[in-house]
Design a protein around this motif. Structure first.
Motif, PDB file in Angstrom:
ATOM      1  N   LEU A  83       0.836  -1.210   0.000  1.00  0.00           N
ATOM      2  CA  LEU A  83       0.000   0.000   0.000  1.00  0.00           C
ATOM      3  C   LEU A  83       0.867   1.255   0.000  1.00  0.00           C
ATOM      4  O   LEU A  83       0.576   2.225  -0.728  1.00  0.00           O
ATOM      5  N   ALA A  84       1.936   1.264   0.790  1.00  0.00           N
ATOM      6  CA  ALA A  84       2.812   2.435   0.862  1.00  0.00           C
ATOM      7  C   ALA A  84       3.523   2.678  -0.462  1.00  0.00           C
ATOM      8  O   ALA A  84       3.678   3.826  -0.895  1.00  0.00           O
ATOM      9  N   VAL A  85       3.953   1.604  -1.128  1.00  0.00           N
ATOM     10  CA  VAL A  85       4.593   1.747  -2.438  1.00  0.00           C
ATOM     11  C   VAL A  85       3.611   2.351  -3.439  1.00  0.00           C
ATOM     12  O   VAL A  85       3.947   3.291  -4.173  1.00  0.00           O
ATOM     13  N   ALA A  86       2.387   1.832  -3.467  1.00  0.00           N
ATOM     14  CA  ALA A  86       1.374   2.352  -4.384  1.00  0.00           C
ATOM     15  C   ALA A  86       1.065   3.816  -4.093  1.00  0.00           C
ATOM     16  O   ALA A  86       0.942   4.643  -5.013  1.00  0.00           O
ATOM     17  N   PHE A  87       0.964   4.147  -2.812  1.00  0.00           N
ATOM     18  CA  PHE A  87       0.682   5.541  -2.433  1.00  0.00           C
ATOM     19  C   PHE A  87       1.797   6.468  -2.896  1.00  0.00           C
ATOM     20  O   PHE A  87       1.529   7.543  -3.456  1.00  0.00           O
ATOM     21  N   THR A  88       3.049   6.078  -2.664  1.00  0.00           N
ATOM     22  CA  THR A  88       4.178   6.937  -3.024  1.00  0.00           C
ATOM     23  C   THR A  88       4.283   7.126  -4.525  1.00  0.00           C
ATOM     24  O   THR A  88       4.581   8.227  -5.003  1.00  0.00           O
ATOM     25  N   VAL A  89       4.035   6.058  -5.293  1.00  0.00           N
ATOM     26  CA  VAL A  89       4.074   6.171  -6.753  1.00  0.00           C
ATOM     27  C   VAL A  89       2.992   7.132  -7.238  1.00  0.00           C
ATOM     28  O   VAL A  89       3.248   8.015  -8.071  1.00  0.00           O
TER      29      VAL A  89
END
Length: 347
Positions: free
Chosen positions: A85-91
């Motif tokens: 989720l954090a990776v998707a949010f940052t992208v």
């Protein structure tokens, strides 16, 4: 090279000791970074060879890998969904800030996209060149982003920690508790070999990821060769700080002022939104708020993981989040840009 590197080291060491005296967080990186950057922008001829940066990355990657014992890896596996989720949010945050940067600065779409993509500066510059972006502006944006992150996040996390967040996560400690000469030599040999292998196959950040993976494998298997002496970790921080600081030149100061101001504004917006996201995740999970802020911040692996180490927060959590994001961004940034371009075109 010695004529430009030795003065840079001398200035960096003085600045680091000054930061130690001032009790700043991350003194052995912040002092060298800001002192050499200021000197270079004022016209000083300072430089750092690529081997210095790689030596610093090796020290940091190895030190971080020693935190990944089997119980820690099991704990990370339980948080895999939050990492995704954090990776998707940052992208998504990087893409949104890219659109904002284009509107504020008037630069072209490719330059704005790769300038705000939260990935390694060198990898984003290569991708920017392939897609027709202004490489110098993309590189300048990433240098400014790292400087703003390093100059704000460690101070903010430590200040908040002193105002109600309590201590760090004592469970996240290196497996090896002592320095062993023979073990340290073997550890250096194995981690360096892994770095050289990954560099040969052109993996980004090979001198961080290679030692990190090798030290992680040894630690997870319960092999206690040695921990890194603190002076070695500090030297690694200093070398990385010098390598980052010497990227700033007099030409950087004259890089389209409107563009740099827009990059700074977008980066600060990114920091704020990432911080709010981190606090929301920390409320839901059992993870420390400071750990989550470092894990989701738009900084680099070395800088944010080192901050976690110095502030006694969850080093494996921060490292896992940033490594996962780096791998995802490097593998998908090209297709993501092309997809973004298709969405922008009128039907």
């Amino acid at each position: 090279m010695l004529r430009t590197f030795v003065p840079a080291l001398a200035l960096a060491a003085i600045a680091a000791m000054a930061c130690v005296a001032l009790d700043t967080p991350l003194p052995w990186m912040i002092g060298p970074l800001f002192s050499t950057a200021a000197a270079c922008m004022l016209g000083a001829r300072l430089a750092a060879p690529v081997q210095a940066r790689e030596a610093g990355q090796w020290a940091i990657g190895t030190a971080l890998g020693l935190y990944f014992s089997a119980p820690v890896l099991a704990a990370l596996a339980r948080n895999l969904a939050w990492i995704v989720l954090a990776v998707a949010f940052t992208v998504c945050l990087g893409i949104a800030c890219g659109a904002l940067l284009r509107r504020l600065s008037g630069c072209d779409a490719a330059t704005a996209f790769f300038a705000m993509a939260v990935g390694g500066a060198s990898e984003m510059a290569v991708q920017a060149e392939r897609h027709g972006a202004a490489v110098d502006r993309v590189a300048a944006a990433h240098s400014l982003r790292i400087m703003l992150v390093v100059g704000t996040i460690p101070f903010a996390v430590r200040w908040l920690g002193r105002h109600g967040w309590g201590g760090g996560l004592d469970a996240f400690l290196p497996l090896a508790a002592r320095v062993d000469g023979a073990g340290l030599a073997l550890l250096a040999l194995l981690t360096s070999a892994c770095a050289l292998l990954l560099k040969r196959i052109r993996l980004p950040n090979a001198w961080v990821i290679g030692p990190l993976l090798m030290a992680m494998a040894l630690t997870a298997a319960g092999v206690e060769l040695s921990r890194l002496p603190e002076w070695m970790v500090r030297c690694g921080q200093l070398l990385i700080g010098v390598s980052l600081g010497t990227r700033f030149t007099r030409a950087f100061v004259h890089t389209a002022p409107r563009y740099l101001v827009a990059v700074a504004g977008c980066t600060l917006a990114m920091l704020l939104l990432a911080g709010l996201f981190a606090m929301a995740v920390a409320q839901v999970t059992a993870l420390h708020p400071g750990t989550m802020i470092l894990a989701t911040s738009p900084g680099g692996i070395a800088e944010m993981s080192l901050t976690a180490r110095v502030l006694h927060l969850g080093v494996p959590v921060v490292t896992a989040f940033h490594v996962s994001r780096m791998v995802f961004v490097v593998l998908t940034i090209g297709p993501l840009y092309r997809g973004w371009q298709r969405l922008r075109r009128p039907a």
